[in-house]
Design a protein around this motif. Structure first.
Motif, PDB file in Angstrom:
ATOM      1  N   GLU A 298     -12.802  -0.189   7.528  1.00 18.27           N
ATOM      2  CA  GLU A 298     -13.015  -0.370   6.112  1.00 18.27           C
ATOM      3  C   GLU A 298     -11.909   1.035   6.339  1.00 18.27           C
ATOM      4  O   GLU A 298     -11.153   0.794   5.148  1.00 18.27           O
ATOM      5  N   GLN A 299     -11.996   2.119   6.614  1.00 20.49           N
ATOM      6  CA  GLN A 299     -10.206   3.397   6.713  1.00 20.49           C
ATOM      7  C   GLN A 299      -9.575   2.151   6.962  1.00 20.49           C
ATOM      8  O   GLN A 299      -7.989   2.160   6.209  1.00 20.49           O
ATOM      9  N   LEU A 300      -8.937   1.439   7.757  1.00 20.45           N
ATOM     10  CA  LEU A 300      -7.820   0.664   8.454  1.00 20.45           C
ATOM     11  C   LEU A 300      -7.520  -0.189   6.818  1.00 20.45           C
ATOM     12  O   LEU A 300      -6.271  -0.257   6.449  1.00 20.45           O
ATOM     13  N   THR A 301      -8.713  -0.549   6.530  1.00 21.94           N
ATOM     14  CA  THR A 301      -8.377  -1.628   4.593  1.00 21.94           C
ATOM     15  C   THR A 301      -8.028  -0.838   3.879  1.00 21.94           C
ATOM     16  O   THR A 301      -7.135  -1.487   2.925  1.00 21.94           O
ATOM     17  N   LEU A 302      -8.605   0.411   3.640  1.00 20.49           N
ATOM     18  CA  LEU A 302      -7.772   1.284   2.940  1.00 20.49           C
ATOM     19  C   LEU A 302      -6.290   1.728   3.207  1.00 20.49           C
ATOM     20  O   LEU A 302      -6.323   2.568   1.548  1.00 20.49           O
ATOM     21  N   ALA A 303      -6.787   2.329   4.412  1.00 24.29           N
ATOM     22  CA  ALA A 303      -4.857   2.398   4.595  1.00 24.29           C
ATOM     23  C   ALA A 303      -3.825   1.563   4.346  1.00 24.29           C
ATOM     24  O   ALA A 303      -3.097   1.605   3.484  1.00 24.29           O
ATOM     25  N   GLY A 304      -3.881  -0.033   4.022  1.00 18.93           N
ATOM     26  CA  GLY A 304      -3.391  -0.660   3.889  1.00 18.93           C
ATOM     27  C   GLY A 304      -3.427  -1.020   2.492  1.00 18.93           C
ATOM     28  O   GLY A 304      -2.758  -0.893   1.628  1.00 18.93           O
ATOM     29  N   GLN A 305      -3.921  -0.648   1.987  1.00 20.04           N
ATOM     30  CA  GLN A 305      -4.647  -0.938  -0.058  1.00 20.04           C
ATOM     31  C   GLN A 305      -3.754   0.885  -0.094  1.00 20.04           C
ATOM     32  O   GLN A 305      -2.747   0.547  -1.293  1.00 20.04           O
TER      33      GLN A 305
ATOM     34  N   GLN B 173       2.567   5.687   9.315  1.00 21.58           N
ATOM     35  CA  GLN B 173       2.612   5.859  10.944  1.00 21.58           C
ATOM     36  C   GLN B 173       1.022   6.096  11.880  1.00 21.58           C
ATOM     37  O   GLN B 173       0.756   6.135  11.266  1.00 21.58           O
ATOM     38  N   THR B 174       1.290   5.517  13.098  1.00 23.70           N
ATOM     39  CA  THR B 174       0.186   5.713  14.043  1.00 23.70           C
ATOM     40  C   THR B 174       0.692   5.942  15.478  1.00 23.70           C
ATOM     41  O   THR B 174       1.606   5.236  15.509  1.00 23.70           O
ATOM     42  N   HIS B 175      -0.654   5.071  16.250  1.00 24.62           N
ATOM     43  CA  HIS B 175      -0.184   5.142  17.951  1.00 24.62           C
ATOM     44  C   HIS B 175       0.148   3.589  17.864  1.00 24.62           C
ATOM     45  O   HIS B 175      -0.994   3.420  17.814  1.00 24.62           O
ATOM     46  N   ILE B 176       0.683   3.006  19.350  1.00 19.99           N
ATOM     47  CA  ILE B 176       0.437   1.719  19.518  1.00 19.99           C
ATOM     48  C   ILE B 176       0.215   1.611  20.400  1.00 19.99           C
ATOM     49  O   ILE B 176       1.608   2.097  21.540  1.00 19.99           O
ATOM     50  N   SER B 177      -0.656   1.355  21.586  1.00 18.82           N
ATOM     51  CA  SER B 177      -1.086   0.558  23.527  1.00 18.82           C
ATOM     52  C   SER B 177       0.215   1.328  24.134  1.00 18.82           C
ATOM     53  O   SER B 177       1.592   1.446  24.976  1.00 18.82           O
ATOM     54  N   GLU B 178      -0.244   2.429  24.295  1.00 15.33           N
ATOM     55  CA  GLU B 178       0.409   3.976  24.886  1.00 15.33           C
ATOM     56  C   GLU B 178      -0.123   3.741  26.341  1.00 15.33           C
ATOM     57  O   GLU B 178       0.536   4.625  27.155  1.00 15.33           O
TER      58      GLU B 178
ATOM     59  N   HIS C  60      -3.407  -6.791  11.276  1.00 13.02           N
ATOM     60  CA  HIS C  60      -4.508  -7.505  10.046  1.00 13.02           C
ATOM     61  C   HIS C  60      -5.231  -7.027   8.719  1.00 13.02           C
ATOM     62  O   HIS C  60      -5.516  -7.552   7.931  1.00 13.02           O
ATOM     63  N   TYR C  61      -4.518  -5.357   9.087  1.00 15.38           N
ATOM     64  CA  TYR C  61      -5.105  -5.141   7.647  1.00 15.38           C
ATOM     65  C   TYR C  61      -3.683  -4.505   7.234  1.00 15.38           C
ATOM     66  O   TYR C  61      -3.796  -2.867   6.315  1.00 15.38           O
ATOM     67  N   GLN C  62      -2.587  -5.154   7.238  1.00 21.83           N
ATOM     68  CA  GLN C  62      -1.623  -4.498   6.287  1.00 21.83           C
ATOM     69  C   GLN C  62      -0.550  -3.707   6.690  1.00 21.83           C
ATOM     70  O   GLN C  62      -0.647  -2.990   5.176  1.00 21.83           O
ATOM     71  N   LEU C  63      -0.536  -3.430   8.256  1.00 25.42           N
ATOM     72  CA  LEU C  63      -0.063  -2.112   7.802  1.00 25.42           C
ATOM     73  C   LEU C  63       1.639  -2.224   8.837  1.00 25.42           C
ATOM     74  O   LEU C  63       1.805  -1.073   9.131  1.00 25.42           O
ATOM     75  N   LEU C  64       1.427  -3.392   8.852  1.00 24.47           N
ATOM     76  CA  LEU C  64       3.227  -4.068   9.523  1.00 24.47           C
ATOM     77  C   LEU C  64       3.930  -3.588   8.272  1.00 24.47           C
ATOM     78  O   LEU C  64       3.645  -4.160   7.464  1.00 24.47           O
ATOM     79  N   GLY C  65       4.976  -3.377   8.216  1.00 22.79           N
ATOM     80  CA  GLY C  65       6.119  -3.262   7.074  1.00 22.79           C
ATOM     81  C   GLY C  65       7.570  -2.188   7.765  1.00 22.79           C
ATOM     82  O   GLY C  65       8.243  -1.910   8.199  1.00 22.79           O
ATOM     83  N   GLU C  66       8.524  -2.328   6.254  1.00 26.01           N
ATOM     84  CA  GLU C  66       9.932  -1.796   7.025  1.00 26.01           C
ATOM     85  C   GLU C  66      10.080   0.255   6.659  1.00 26.01           C
ATOM     86  O   GLU C  66      10.700   0.473   7.170  1.00 26.01           O
ATOM     87  N   ARG C  67       8.504   0.292   6.664  1.00 30.66           N
ATOM     88  CA  ARG C  67       8.488   1.779   6.465  1.00 30.66           C
ATOM     89  C   ARG C  67       7.520   1.810   7.469  1.00 30.66           C
ATOM     90  O   ARG C  67       6.259   3.090   7.145  1.00 30.66           O
ATOM     91  N   SER C  68       6.811   0.939   8.408  1.00 32.69           N
ATOM     92  CA  SER C  68       6.136   1.501   9.397  1.00 32.69           C
ATOM     93  C   SER C  68       6.223   2.105  11.281  1.00 32.69           C
ATOM     94  O   SER C  68       7.259   1.255  11.334  1.00 32.69           O
TER      95      SER C  68
ATOM     96  N   GLY D 233      10.106  -6.077  10.356  1.00 26.10           N
ATOM     97  CA  GLY D 233      10.760  -4.795   9.681  1.00 26.10           C
ATOM     98  C   GLY D 233      11.191  -3.323  10.255  1.00 26.10           C
ATOM     99  O   GLY D 233      10.698  -1.867  10.010  1.00 26.10           O
ATOM    100  N   SER D 234       9.375  -3.317  10.913  1.00 20.30           N
ATOM    101  CA  SER D 234       8.852  -2.274  11.643  1.00 20.30           C
ATOM    102  C   SER D 234       9.688  -1.343  12.451  1.00 20.30           C
ATOM    103  O   SER D 234      10.556  -1.719  13.196  1.00 20.30           O
ATOM    104  N   ALA D 235       9.488   0.150  12.722  1.00 23.76           N
ATOM    105  CA  ALA D 235       9.918   0.414  14.011  1.00 23.76           C
ATOM    106  C   ALA D 235       8.720   0.876  14.858  1.00 23.76           C
ATOM    107  O   ALA D 235       7.500   0.686  14.402  1.00 23.76           O
ATOM    108  N   VAL D 236       9.643   1.486  15.877  1.00 26.14           N
ATOM    109  CA  VAL D 236       8.914   1.802  17.699  1.00 26.14           C
ATOM    110  C   VAL D 236       9.480   3.423  17.639  1.00 26.14           C
ATOM    111  O   VAL D 236      10.847   3.628  17.471  1.00 26.14           O
ATOM    112  N   ALA D 237       8.725   4.115  18.107  1.00 26.08           N
ATOM    113  CA  ALA D 237       9.315   5.700  18.166  1.00 26.08           C
ATOM    114  C   ALA D 237       9.144   6.116  19.683  1.00 26.08           C
ATOM    115  O   ALA D 237       7.885   5.822  20.170  1.00 26.08           O
ATOM    116  N   PHE D 238      10.544   6.282  20.314  1.00 30.20           N
ATOM    117  CA  PHE D 238      10.341   6.000  22.078  1.00 30.20           C
ATOM    118  C   PHE D 238      10.021   7.575  22.319  1.00 30.20           C
ATOM    119  O   PHE D 238      11.084   8.425  21.912  1.00 30.20           O
TER     120      PHE D 238
END
Ligand code: GUN
Ligand code: ZN
Length: 434
Positions: free
Chosen positions: A213-220, A231-236, A260-268, A288-293
């Motif tokens: 539910e929270q991820l859905t609202l973030a996407g909204q 911004q979030t964390h992934i596969s650390e 799935h929750y539509q959180l990818l994009g050019e400012r993600s 168009g998403s980015a990764v922070a190294f």
């Protein structure tokens, strides 16, 4: 408004392209005796002092920095404000580190006065280290973001931040709900997004601490306002990746949860990505998403080695992150020192010009701000640094042996740290003087 014009004379270096795309020589401009002209907080000219001086009025105010290098301000694409007080926490990897050290430290931000005190310390530390733009995690408390933006606004800094959204798998004292996180984020967006040089980032902490539910609202939220960041964390960390598979068995993998929750994009911007696979890199690039190294963090928390060559192969946007307090330094110079070693351990090279790119223009591109920051191109914001070749006795002696700007740059990134940053300018204002 009367024109305030100032000029700065020094050696000047900036990235103008990704070395992975154009080769090293075409990726930068270097002026051994350069001049940077600033009009009302923006860069109006850059070139060789001998050529530019002739075209300027004789009475222009010129600040001369001999034995120093002017570069664009550094860009930190991943850092946590409320972890300032717990850098260097002993002994744990990610999930135990969060429970043992991080969550208790972040809980203190329920107190507005504490948030304001740490925001001042944090911004001073960014500027002392030459970071003029950062993408910042607050705590779950809106007051952390209010305190941060208020302090950044006073100095007219270009900053991006958001309140953490976290409604499960964390202590009660630190969780919101799907609905409260949506409403509180919305109020912060209305108050701060687009004000001066400030931008808002929707900030679900990571998949394990958010309900569907929270991820859905973030996407909204991302759909409701233009140009918001995510911004979030992934596969650390390996255990973290396994946990996400257990929590979201219906999804193909970690990235697919966010997709799935539509959180990818050019400012993600996704922090870490140490254990991403080829397909996930391709999908990040496609959207168009980015990764922070975040090399100091990945080493300190024993998370693993980020595969930069794989990201380059997919033309994935990559910025650098300090990830304080999982990371151990606010300095992007020290972060590059560790990035070099992370590449060495994988049998790869990190050239000093690629490093410069990552800390400046690469970060700006990851944040879609390359028209404003990350270079010293005329028309962009005058966010720049003066790096002192004589910052320490060893640096001074070592640089006297240098035979090229490539060698000088590499040594600055190996021996340099906050002491190297003599002056930091933001929007043409002197915001840090060592
Ligand atoms: N994953 C979820 N939260 C965090 C955090 O605060 N720091 C790091 N490094 N990883 C995280
Ligand atoms: Zn982090």
């Amino acid at each position: 408004m009367p024109l305030t014009r100032k000029a700065y004379r020094a050696a000047i270096l900036h990235s103008i392209a990704d070395p992975a795309e154009v080769g090293i020589e075409a990726s930068y401009e270097y002026f051994e005796d350069g001049l940077l002209v600033v009009d009302n907080g923006q860069i109006s000219a850059l070139g060789h002092a001998s050529e530019l001086l002739a075209s300027l009025p004789a009475d222009i105010e010129i600040t001369h920095y001999p034995d120093a290098l002017i570069t664009p301000g550094f860009i930190d694409t991943h850092i946590h404000l409320p972890q300032t007080g717990m850098v260097g926490a002993y002994g744990e990897q990610l999930l135990d580190w969060l429970n043992t050290y991080t969550f208790p430290c972040e809980s203190q931000f329920a107190d507005q006065a504490h948030a304001e005190e740490v925001a001042e310390i944090f911004i001073k530390e960014l500027l002392r280290n030459g970071t003029t733009t950062a993408l910042v995690f607050g705590s779950v408390h809106p007051q952390s973001v209010n305190a941060f933006f208020a302090a950044a606004e006073k100095l007219d800094l270009r900053m991006i931040a958001g309140k953490v959204m976290m409604d499960r798998n964390a202590p009660d004292y630190l969780t919101d709900t799907a609905e409260s996180s949506y409403l509180e984020s919305k109020a912060l967006i209305e108050r701060w997004h687009g004000k001066g040089r400030l931008h808002y980032a929707v900030t679900p902490r990571f998949a394990p601490t958010s309900t569907p539910e929270q991820l859905t609202l973030a996407g909204q939220l991302l759909g409701e306002y233009p140009d918001l960041y995510m911004q979030t964390h992934i596969s650390e960390n390996v255990q973290e990746v396994e946990w996400v598979k257990e929590l979201f068995p219906e999804r193909k993998g970690y990235l697919d949860v966010y997709d799935h929750y539509q959180l990818l994009g050019e400012r993600s911007v996704f922090a870490h990505g140490v254990h991403l696979c080829d397909d996930e890199c391709a999908r990040l690039a496609q959207t168009g998403s980015a990764v922070a190294f975040c090399p100091t963090s990945n080493l300190f928390l024993g998370s693993g080695l980020f595969n930069l060559p794989m990201a380059e192969k997919h033309k994935l946007n990559v910025g650098l992150g300090t990830d304080v307090g999982g990371g151990t330094s606010f300095s992007l110079l020290q972060t590059l020192n560790e990035a070099y070693k992370v590449m060495q351990l994988q049998g790869a090279r990190l050239s000093p010009f690629k490093s410069l790119y990552l800390a400046t223009l690469g970060g700006a591109r990851a944040l879609r701000l390359e028209e404003r920051i990350g270079t010293l191109q005329p028309g962009t914001d005058a966010d720049f640094l003066v790096l002192d070749y004589n910052a320490t006795p060893l640096l001074s002696y070592r640089l006297k042996q240098s035979k090229s700007i490539a060698e000088t740059l590499f040594v600055l990134m190996t021996l340099g740290d906050d002491r190297t940053v003599a002056q930091t300018y933001a929007a043409g204002n002197l915001v840090h003087q060592r």
